[in-house]
Motif scaffolding. Structure first.
Motif, mmCIF file in Angstrom:
data_model
loop_
_atom_site.group_PDB
_atom_site.id
_atom_site.type_symbol
_atom_site.label_atom_id
_atom_site.label_comp_id
_atom_site.label_asym_id
_atom_site.label_seq_id
_atom_site.Cartn_x
_atom_site.Cartn_y
_atom_site.Cartn_z
ATOM 1 N N PHE A 80 9.577 -2.467 -7.988
ATOM 2 C CA PHE A 80 9.282 -2.493 -9.448
ATOM 3 C C PHE A 80 7.970 -3.208 -9.870
ATOM 4 O O PHE A 80 7.691 -3.109 -10.895
ATOM 5 C CB PHE A 80 10.593 -3.272 -10.200
ATOM 6 N N ASP A 81 7.442 -4.148 -8.720
ATOM 7 C CA ASP A 81 6.232 -4.875 -8.927
ATOM 8 C C ASP A 81 5.118 -3.991 -9.382
ATOM 9 O O ASP A 81 4.200 -4.150 -10.012
ATOM 10 C CB ASP A 81 5.874 -5.803 -7.682
ATOM 11 N N VAL A 82 5.283 -2.689 -8.883
ATOM 12 C CA VAL A 82 4.244 -1.859 -9.050
ATOM 13 C C VAL A 82 3.789 -1.278 -10.590
ATOM 14 O O VAL A 82 2.859 -1.396 -11.258
ATOM 15 C CB VAL A 82 4.312 -0.565 -8.377
ATOM 16 N N PHE A 83 4.785 -1.199 -11.275
ATOM 17 C CA PHE A 83 5.078 -0.839 -12.595
ATOM 18 C C PHE A 83 4.759 -2.059 -13.627
ATOM 19 O O PHE A 83 3.951 -2.042 -14.473
ATOM 20 C CB PHE A 83 6.737 -0.447 -12.948
ATOM 21 N N GLY B 174 8.153 -11.388 -7.452
ATOM 22 C CA GLY B 174 6.973 -10.443 -7.334
ATOM 23 C C GLY B 174 6.845 -9.530 -8.605
ATOM 24 O O GLY B 174 5.730 -9.523 -9.078
ATOM 25 N N ALA B 175 7.889 -8.952 -9.118
ATOM 26 C CA ALA B 175 7.693 -8.123 -10.470
ATOM 27 C C ALA B 175 7.365 -8.737 -11.607
ATOM 28 O O ALA B 175 6.883 -8.268 -12.412
ATOM 29 C CB ALA B 175 9.142 -7.095 -10.266
ATOM 30 N N ALA C 147 -0.633 -4.845 -7.789
ATOM 31 C CA ALA C 147 0.444 -4.215 -7.470
ATOM 32 C C ALA C 147 0.239 -3.765 -5.949
ATOM 33 O O ALA C 147 1.251 -3.794 -5.347
ATOM 34 C CB ALA C 147 0.485 -3.009 -8.215
ATOM 35 N N PHE C 148 -0.749 -3.057 -5.667
ATOM 36 C CA PHE C 148 -1.199 -2.830 -4.246
ATOM 37 C C PHE C 148 -0.982 -4.229 -3.306
ATOM 38 O O PHE C 148 -0.626 -3.503 -2.222
ATOM 39 C CB PHE C 148 -2.419 -2.026 -4.317
ATOM 40 N N LEU C 149 -1.279 -5.131 -3.802
ATOM 41 C CA LEU C 149 -1.508 -6.321 -2.722
ATOM 42 C C LEU C 149 0.151 -6.670 -2.539
ATOM 43 O O LEU C 149 0.454 -6.784 -1.466
ATOM 44 C CB LEU C 149 -2.014 -7.499 -3.706
ATOM 45 N N THR C 150 0.755 -6.666 -3.582
ATOM 46 C CA THR C 150 2.504 -7.010 -3.503
ATOM 47 C C THR C 150 3.007 -5.680 -2.730
ATOM 48 O O THR C 150 4.058 -6.156 -1.819
ATOM 49 C CB THR C 150 3.099 -7.377 -4.693
ATOM 50 N N LEU C 151 2.695 -4.579 -3.004
ATOM 51 C CA LEU C 151 3.177 -3.590 -2.268
ATOM 52 C C LEU C 151 2.988 -3.351 -0.784
ATOM 53 O O LEU C 151 3.721 -3.304 -0.018
ATOM 54 C CB LEU C 151 2.746 -2.074 -2.856
ATOM 55 N N GLY C 152 1.640 -3.831 -0.365
ATOM 56 C CA GLY C 152 1.355 -4.058 0.734
ATOM 57 C C GLY C 152 1.997 -5.151 1.593
ATOM 58 O O GLY C 152 2.427 -4.732 2.798
ATOM 59 N N GLY C 153 2.337 -6.170 0.936
ATOM 60 C CA GLY C 153 2.952 -7.405 1.665
ATOM 61 C C GLY C 153 4.335 -6.891 1.785
ATOM 62 O O GLY C 153 5.051 -7.066 2.964
ATOM 63 N N ALA C 154 5.043 -6.113 0.761
ATOM 64 C CA ALA C 154 6.451 -5.711 1.149
ATOM 65 C C ALA C 154 6.496 -4.531 2.226
ATOM 66 O O ALA C 154 7.428 -4.619 3.059
ATOM 67 C CB ALA C 154 6.887 -4.956 -0.210
ATOM 68 N N LEU C 155 5.418 -3.730 2.111
ATOM 69 C CA LEU C 155 5.443 -2.775 3.413
ATOM 70 C C LEU C 155 5.286 -3.383 4.746
ATOM 71 O O LEU C 155 6.021 -3.021 5.723
ATOM 72 C CB LEU C 155 4.302 -1.852 3.014
ATOM 73 N N GLY C 156 4.466 -4.503 4.627
ATOM 74 C CA GLY C 156 4.160 -5.070 5.880
ATOM 75 C C GLY C 156 5.446 -5.824 6.408
ATOM 76 O O GLY C 156 5.713 -5.645 7.594
ATOM 77 N N SER C 157 6.172 -6.458 5.427
ATOM 78 C CA SER C 157 7.556 -6.972 5.798
ATOM 79 C C SER C 157 8.308 -6.094 6.128
ATOM 80 O O SER C 157 9.094 -5.916 7.338
ATOM 81 C CB SER C 157 8.215 -7.850 4.661
ATOM 82 N N PHE C 158 8.489 -4.710 5.681
ATOM 83 C CA PHE C 158 9.074 -3.721 5.972
ATOM 84 C C PHE C 158 8.959 -3.029 7.548
ATOM 85 O O PHE C 158 9.812 -2.849 8.253
ATOM 86 C CB PHE C 158 9.243 -2.456 5.015
ATOM 87 N N VAL C 159 7.671 -2.958 7.578
ATOM 88 C CA VAL C 159 7.366 -2.364 8.981
ATOM 89 C C VAL C 159 7.583 -3.518 9.966
ATOM 90 O O VAL C 159 7.915 -2.741 11.042
ATOM 91 C CB VAL C 159 5.745 -2.103 8.914
ATOM 92 N N SER C 160 7.263 -4.584 9.792
ATOM 93 C CA SER C 160 7.507 -5.734 10.968
ATOM 94 C C SER C 160 8.894 -5.647 11.199
ATOM 95 O O SER C 160 9.483 -5.599 12.199
ATOM 96 C CB SER C 160 7.085 -7.154 10.285
#
Length: 497
Positions: free
Chosen positions: A74-77, A138-139, A414-427
């Motif tokens: 939801f942070d993106v929105f 985050g959101a 939004a993309f910064l936090t999405l990147g952080g979330a994706l990074g944690s998910f990928v890790s």
């Protein structure tokens, strides 16, 4: 009230001439506030949240990563909506200051809640608690503070060199936050865990201390940036008032249209995803690498201290790099490639060495020196998005006569936090796929996977980021032409909105 205001002479001295210099104190607090209030918590998340969820809360890595990923959706929105509101409304206490001030308490409290764990609670409650507290931070909480405080620099100065200087200071303070988190946070957790090694208590109490340190700079920034948004008598600076003509008011669809027609803004904000996937993957794996691969958990803080120290030096060299390579975007791309090369060399050296040799070398040996030295290029590389973002805003004014500073920075956030979330998910997914088991001896395959994820994958992503930045289309020469054209047409920072 006047006791907390700048003198009238300092209000009268404010200038938006392209050659005007910013007072050092104003530049300092505008750099500290958004970085400390938002990046100090996110660095804690990057280094320790996955570890907290797996080794303290007891969640499986895949589940922990999924919670982090989806809690931030939801942070993106919300980022985009906050940017939309920033560009449209004139709260009485200031266009940008207002949002930062109302973010103070939510950020202070919710960061503490993220690291609050109830051992006796049910598994379902624990999962929901983790998702809600982290998702809200985050959101809502960080969004209210980070975006408007970064937008302020667009209004404070039109001087390209001053903007680069602010970006350098922000890079310096971001590395200071990394240093504080890397050197002090986990030792403070261990200290406050007490003789019973109650890590849940240690994380909670350490986070209270860090949350206070993170949010207090917001109050100083609000004081020293007041004169850029309000006149001495409290009325609005004319150029910041949104246009009351409804025919010129932009809908959110118009905002989106203009944003996607701004290629520099699209490239820089989209590439933030790659940058923060890279950063989060490397940061989150640092604890695991020193805990399990090098088997020297005590060296985690020490190694990061030296690495972050050189990162701070790298951040302060950014203006010199721009002069050296004669263009900001060119310097950005070159530093991305250098960053990748250094980490690739480090990975190959570790991977090709017997584990015992690598462990010995990382204990103040040659490998330790290279690891620390990589921080120099890391510091240079990470600063450049802050250098380039104001130019992307100026391009929008030049191209469409519309200032979208709030909207553009909202996408970046939004993309910064999405990147952080994706990074944690990928890790978490990659860590889980290697067969990782918390608080246990790891297999050779798991250790090799940790090394790949923690060092080589960020190097690969850095190259991808550098290639993407080639499509940005900004040069310093072009930017100077845009600024002159904007001045010639009489377009102020917020006119034509």
């Amino acid at each position: 009230m006047k006791l907390f205001m700048e003198s009238k002479a300092k209000y009268d001295a404010v200038s938006w001439d392209p050659s005007a210099k910013l007072p050092f104190r104003d530049k300092l607090w505008n750099s500290i506030a958004p970085i400390f209030s938002c990046m100090l918590p996110f660095n804690i998340f990057g280094y320790y949240l996955l570890y907290f969820y797996t080794d303290v809360v007891g969640l499986e890595p895949a589940l922990a990563g999924t919670i982090i990923m989806f809690a931030r959706t939801f942070d993106v929105f919300t980022d985009i909506m906050i940017g939309y509101f920033i560009d449209r409304f004139n709260p009485k206490i200031g266009k940008y200051r207002f949002w930062g001030l109302i973010s103070f308490l939510p950020q202070l409290i919710d960061l503490i809640l993220v690291f609050t764990f109830f051992p006796s609670a049910s598994r379902t409650f624990t999962i929901v608690w983790c998702a809600v507290t982290y998702g809200c931070y985050g959101a809502i909480c960080a969004t209210l503070g980070y975006i408007p405080q970064n937008c302020q620099v667009i209004n404070m100065t039109k001087n390209t060199e001053e903007r680069a200087s602010v970006a350098g200071w922000k890079g310096l303070f971001e590395n200071i936050t990394i240093l504080l988190v890397a050197v002090a946070y986990l030792p403070l957790v261990n200290l406050l865990a007490g003789p019973t090694n109650n890590m849940a208590r240690g994380f909670l109490l350490a986070t209270i201390v860090f949350s206070l340190a993170a949010q207090i700079p917001i109050l100083f920034n609000a004081r020293y940036t007041r004169k850029y948004e309000l006149n001495y008598d409290g009325t609005y600076r004319e150029h910041l008032l949104t246009n009351k003509n409804k025919e010129k008011a932009l809908s959110i669809w118009d905002e989106l249209k203009y944003f996607f027609q701004n290629r520099p803004a699209v490239v820089i904000t989209a590439s933030a995803i790659i940058l923060y996937v890279l950063q989060t993957v490397r940061n989150s794996m640092t604890v695991y690498l020193f805990e399990y691969y090098f088997q020297m958990p005590e060296m985690t803080s020490i190694s990061l201290f030296f690495s972050c120290g050189l990162s701070m030096l790298g951040a302060m060299l950014v203006s010199r790099l721009v002069k050296l390579f004669k263009d900001s975007n060119r310097a950005f791309i070159i530093m991305a490639i250098f960053h990748s090369v250094m980490y690739a060399i480090l990975y190959l050296w570790i991977a090709m060495s017997p584990m015992e040799t690598a462990q010995k070398s990382m204990h103040f040996g040659p490998m330790f020196i290279l690891y620390a030295f990589c921080g120099l290029f890391q510091g240079m590389y990470y600063v450049f998005p802050n250098v380039m973002m104001p130019a992307a805003v100026d391009y929008g004014i030049y191209k469409h006569g519309v200032n979208q500073s709030g909207f553009i920075y909202s996408f970046f956030g939004a993309f910064l936090t999405l990147g952080g979330a994706l990074g944690s998910f990928v890790s978490s997914m990659l860590l889980s796929s290697t067969g990782y088991v918390a608080n246990a001896a790891q297999s050779a395959a798991t250790l090799s996977g940790m090394l790949f994820v923690g060092i080589l994958l960020p190097a690969i992503l850095s190259v991808v980021h550098g290639v993407l930045q080639m499509f940005c289309g900004i040069t310093d020469k072009k930017h100077d032409e845009w600024v002159k054209d904007i001045a010639a047409r009489g377009l102020s920072l917020q006119e034509e909105m």
